[in-house]
Structures are given as structure tokens and as C-alpha cells.
Enzyme design. Structure first.
Site, PDB file in Angstrom:
ATOM      1  N   THR A 252      -9.874  -1.072   3.377  1.00 49.71           N
ATOM      2  CA  THR A 252     -10.131   0.373   3.351  1.00 49.71           C
ATOM      3  C   THR A 252     -11.165   0.790   2.319  1.00 49.71           C
ATOM      4  O   THR A 252     -11.346   1.987   2.083  1.00 49.71           O
ATOM      5  CB  THR A 252      -8.826   1.142   3.078  1.00 49.71           C
ATOM      6  OG1 THR A 252      -8.269   0.704   1.827  1.00 49.71           O
ATOM      7  CG2 THR A 252      -7.811   0.920   4.194  1.00 49.71           C
TER       8      THR A 252
ATOM      9  N   THR B  68      -7.925   5.140  12.172  1.00 46.01           N
ATOM     10  CA  THR B  68      -8.516   6.150  11.298  1.00 46.01           C
ATOM     11  C   THR B  68      -9.433   7.127  12.020  1.00 46.01           C
ATOM     12  O   THR B  68      -9.954   6.825  13.105  1.00 46.01           O
ATOM     13  CB  THR B  68      -9.334   5.438  10.194  1.00 46.01           C
ATOM     14  OG1 THR B  68     -10.071   6.376   9.421  1.00 46.01           O
ATOM     15  CG2 THR B  68     -10.347   4.479  10.815  1.00 46.01           C
ATOM     16  N   ASP B  69      -9.649   8.263  11.393  1.00 49.59           N
ATOM     17  CA  ASP B  69     -10.604   9.249  11.891  1.00 49.59           C
ATOM     18  C   ASP B  69     -12.041   8.741  11.841  1.00 49.59           C
ATOM     19  O   ASP B  69     -12.920   9.255  12.535  1.00 49.59           O
ATOM     20  CB  ASP B  69     -10.486  10.541  11.068  1.00 49.59           C
ATOM     21  CG  ASP B  69     -10.646  10.314   9.568  1.00 49.59           C
ATOM     22  OD1 ASP B  69     -10.104   9.314   9.064  1.00 49.59           O
ATOM     23  OD2 ASP B  69     -11.292  11.132   8.897  1.00 49.59           O
TER      24      ASP B  69
ATOM     25  N   TRP C   4      -7.162  11.066   5.931  1.00 50.06           N
ATOM     26  CA  TRP C   4      -7.041  11.669   4.602  1.00 50.06           C
ATOM     27  C   TRP C   4      -5.646  11.420   4.000  1.00 50.06           C
ATOM     28  O   TRP C   4      -4.973  12.325   3.514  1.00 50.06           O
ATOM     29  CB  TRP C   4      -7.320  13.167   4.675  1.00 50.06           C
ATOM     30  CG  TRP C   4      -8.746  13.550   4.986  1.00 50.06           C
ATOM     31  CD1 TRP C   4      -9.669  12.822   5.695  1.00 50.06           C
ATOM     32  CD2 TRP C   4      -9.412  14.748   4.602  1.00 50.06           C
ATOM     33  NE1 TRP C   4     -10.855  13.496   5.782  1.00 50.06           N
ATOM     34  CE2 TRP C   4     -10.740  14.699   5.118  1.00 50.06           C
ATOM     35  CE3 TRP C   4      -9.038  15.886   3.898  1.00 50.06           C
ATOM     36  CZ2 TRP C   4     -11.669  15.714   4.930  1.00 50.06           C
ATOM     37  CZ3 TRP C   4      -9.964  16.907   3.713  1.00 50.06           C
ATOM     38  CH2 TRP C   4     -11.262  16.819   4.211  1.00 50.06           C
TER      39      TRP C   4
ATOM     40  N   TYR D  79     -16.975   0.405   7.880  1.00 48.31           N
ATOM     41  CA  TYR D  79     -15.521   0.545   7.949  1.00 48.31           C
ATOM     42  C   TYR D  79     -15.090   1.107   9.301  1.00 48.31           C
ATOM     43  O   TYR D  79     -14.193   0.567   9.949  1.00 48.31           O
ATOM     44  CB  TYR D  79     -15.048   1.463   6.816  1.00 48.31           C
ATOM     45  CG  TYR D  79     -13.614   1.925   6.949  1.00 48.31           C
ATOM     46  CD1 TYR D  79     -12.558   1.035   6.806  1.00 48.31           C
ATOM     47  CD2 TYR D  79     -13.319   3.267   7.219  1.00 48.31           C
ATOM     48  CE1 TYR D  79     -11.243   1.460   6.931  1.00 48.31           C
ATOM     49  CE2 TYR D  79     -12.010   3.700   7.341  1.00 48.31           C
ATOM     50  CZ  TYR D  79     -10.976   2.798   7.196  1.00 48.31           C
ATOM     51  OH  TYR D  79      -9.680   3.214   7.337  1.00 48.31           O
TER      52      TYR D  79
ATOM     53  N   GLY E 201       0.823  -1.198   0.000  1.00 48.13           N
ATOM     54  CA  GLY E 201       0.000   0.000   0.000  1.00 48.13           C
ATOM     55  C   GLY E 201       0.859   1.251   0.000  1.00 48.13           C
ATOM     56  O   GLY E 201       2.090   1.183   0.117  1.00 48.13           O
TER      57      GLY E 201
ATOM     58  N   ALA F 263      -5.048  -3.195   5.963  1.00 49.25           N
ATOM     59  CA  ALA F 263      -6.429  -2.887   6.340  1.00 49.25           C
ATOM     60  C   ALA F 263      -7.351  -3.045   5.147  1.00 49.25           C
ATOM     61  O   ALA F 263      -6.929  -2.941   3.991  1.00 49.25           O
ATOM     62  CB  ALA F 263      -6.539  -1.454   6.876  1.00 49.25           C
TER      63      ALA F 263
END
Length: 299
Positions: free
Chosen positions: A75, A114-115, A163, A138, A14, A73
Site C-alpha cells: 500500500t 481500492t478506489d 480512505w 499501485y 495491519g 497488500a
């Protein structure tokens, strides 16, 4: 950082994994092993146990300190709405197995999150101990993955970011660069706010953290936030990308989330406070504007 550091990065193909591998040669005593998800599938327990065992043995033979940085992950945010079982397997069961393997081999683990674990209805940056409230499949799986890692007994840290874009893979910057060539104008949502994060900057921060951990100076807090500095909207980000491309930013027109419906609900406000990162004595990432310029300068 003193001594040698040997880092295993699941999800190595990734954009973050590639940047971790690319950065390592420029750092004294750091080696990164970055298998792709096909080469190291976190849903295959035996492969995970073998990989962590091999890491520990290789590090011991080389007189190096091992650490795992989990960049693997599921995503696909929209696809997860109808494929939550697969997302759960990769984002929860996989990290749980990985954490157990790290525990048995006494290997520290840094796990990326993650956010999207937050509801996105705040008006000030989220702190690490704010209440979670994911509103997508997610986000739910990533929140559960955090719990699996932190509750495993492993020497572990969770690093939330947001982001993220890089030189490889599908991401917002590459998409905007493509659309700039294909369309006269385009509409981008202007009511979602966050902090763009270049994966190369994030990689540098993670290796700094890994070095601190193996030196016995790991942060007391086990959850950290690490994003690019500053905030913008997706529309503001797109306009900045156009400007870097030498295109007219006004070709990017603002729209609302309601005008651009998606299967998964996006956080309206997903800014993460980097206070935990700074308080741990780690180097803050540069502003998202500076990072974007550097990204295009390195093209």
C-alpha cells in the site's frame, strides 16, 4: 449468521486485520486467525497453500465454516512508482496464489481492493461496473489483483474501499493528530474528494459479508463497494479531525494538489457508490462524521 465461522486474515497486523481480530470475540461463533505479513507472506506459494489447507482442516475438525478475508497488500502508493515489481508480487501474484489455494480447498475468498483502480475524473460516485482506469502503479497492481481473484474460479468477492484509517499503523487521522501538536498551521489538499472509512466499521461489514457467504447467501454480484457514508475533501477531513481534538479547524488551510506534488497521481474524485452493498442486503456503514467521533471516543 448461523453456525461457527473461522476466518483467516492475511495481513493481520495491519489496521484492518487488527480490527477484524479485535471484533471477533464480541460475535458469537466467530474466530479470526490474523497472521502478520511476516508470518504469512503471500509471495511464498508453499506458505499460502499450507495456511489455507490448515484453515480448511481446522474448520472441518471444529465443525466451522472457513473463509479467507485478504487484507494483505502493498500500500505504499508513492514507493510503488519505482517499486512496481514488488507491488505486483504482493498485489497480483499473491492474491492469484491465494485464490488458487482457496479453489482447491473450496474455501470462499473475500479480497480487499481500492478506489485507486478508477481514474478519479468522475463527477458522480463510481459504481462497481464502471470502467477502471488506474493512474498509478499501485492502482494498476490492485486492478490486476482483482482480475486475478475474480478469474481464478474461486468462490470469491472483491470489496473496494477507500480512505481507510484505524487505531494502528500509519494513516491520515494519526498523522493529522501528530501535526496538530507540532505545527501552528498546516496546508492540506482541498481538491481531492472521497469517503473516509474507519477500519473498525469496515471490519464489521466484512464479517457480516463473510457470514452471509458461508450461509449460502453470498451476494450475486462479485464486486462490492464499502466505505463510510458521505464525502469530504482531505482538507475537510483534516478540519474535522482538528475539531475532534478540540483544536481550531481554521488552522488547517486549503491548498491544491499542484501545490503538494507527490510521485503517484491521486484520484481527484474517488467516491465509491455503496449501492451494491445496500442491494446485497448488507448493513451500510455509518457516516464518516459519526465514525470519526466514535474513533476518538474509543481512544
Amino acid at each position: 449468521m448461523t453456525g461457527r465461522l473461522l476466518v483467516l486474515v492475511p495481513g493481520g497486523s495491519g489496521q484492518l486485520g487488527r480490527d477484524l481480530a479485535a471484533l471477533a470475540p464480541s460475535l458469537s461463533g466467530v474466530e479470526v486467525i490474523a497472521p502478520s505479513s511476516a508470518e504469512l507472506d503471500l509471495t511464498r506459494t508453499g506458505d499460502v497453500v499450507s495456511a489455507v489447507g490448515a484453515l480448511a482442516e481446522r474448520a472441518s475438525a471444529a465443525g466451522a465454516a472457513p473463509v479467507v478475508v485478504n487484507a494483505a497488500a502493498y500500500t505504499a502508493v508513492d514507493a510503488a512508482e519505482t517499486d512496481e515489481g514488488r507491488a505486483f508480487a504482493v498485489n497480483v501474484d499473491g492474491p492469484r496464489v491465494l485464490a488458487a489455494a482457496c479453489t482447491s480447498r473450496r474455501v470462499p475468498l473475500v479480497h480487499l481492493s481500492t478506489d485507486y483502480v478508477f481514474p478519479g475524473d468522475a463527477s458522480a460516485p463510481y459504481e462497481v461496473d464502471d470502467t477502471l482506469g488506474p493512474r498509478s502503479a499501485y492502482g494498476r497492481t490492485k486492478a490486476a489483483g482483482e482480475d486475478a481473484v475474480l478469474g481464478s474460479g474461486a468462490s470469491s468477492w472483491v470489496v473496494r474501499t477507500a480512505w481507510v484509517y484505524g487505531k494502528t499503523g500509519k494513516n491520515f487521522v494519526e498523522t493529522m493528530a501528530r501535526l496538530e501538536k507540532e505545527r501552528d498551521t498546516l496546508s492540506v489538499v482541498d481538491d481531492q474528494t472521497g469517503s473516509p472509512t474507519w477500519s473498525a466499521d469496515l471490519a464489521a461489514g466484512l464479517l457480516e459479508l463473510a457470514g452471509r457467504i458461508v450461509a449460502g447467501q453470498g451476494p450475486t454480484g462479485r464486486v462490492l463497494h464499502c466505505t463510510g457514508g458521505g464525502t469530504t475533501t482531505w482538507c475537510g477531513f483534516a478540519r474535522a479531525i482538528f475539531a475532534e481534538l478540540g483544536a481550531d479547524p481554521e488552522r488547517v488551510r486549503p491548498c491544491t494538489t499542484e501545490e503538494f506534488p507527490r510521485p503517484a497521481q491521486r484520484p481527484a474524485y474517488s467516491v465509491l457508490s455503496n449501492a451494491s452493498w445496500r442491494e446485497a442486503g448488507l448493513t451500510p456503514l455509518r457516516s464518516w462524521q459519526e465514525a470519526l467521533k466514535a474513533y476518538f471516543a474509543a481512544a
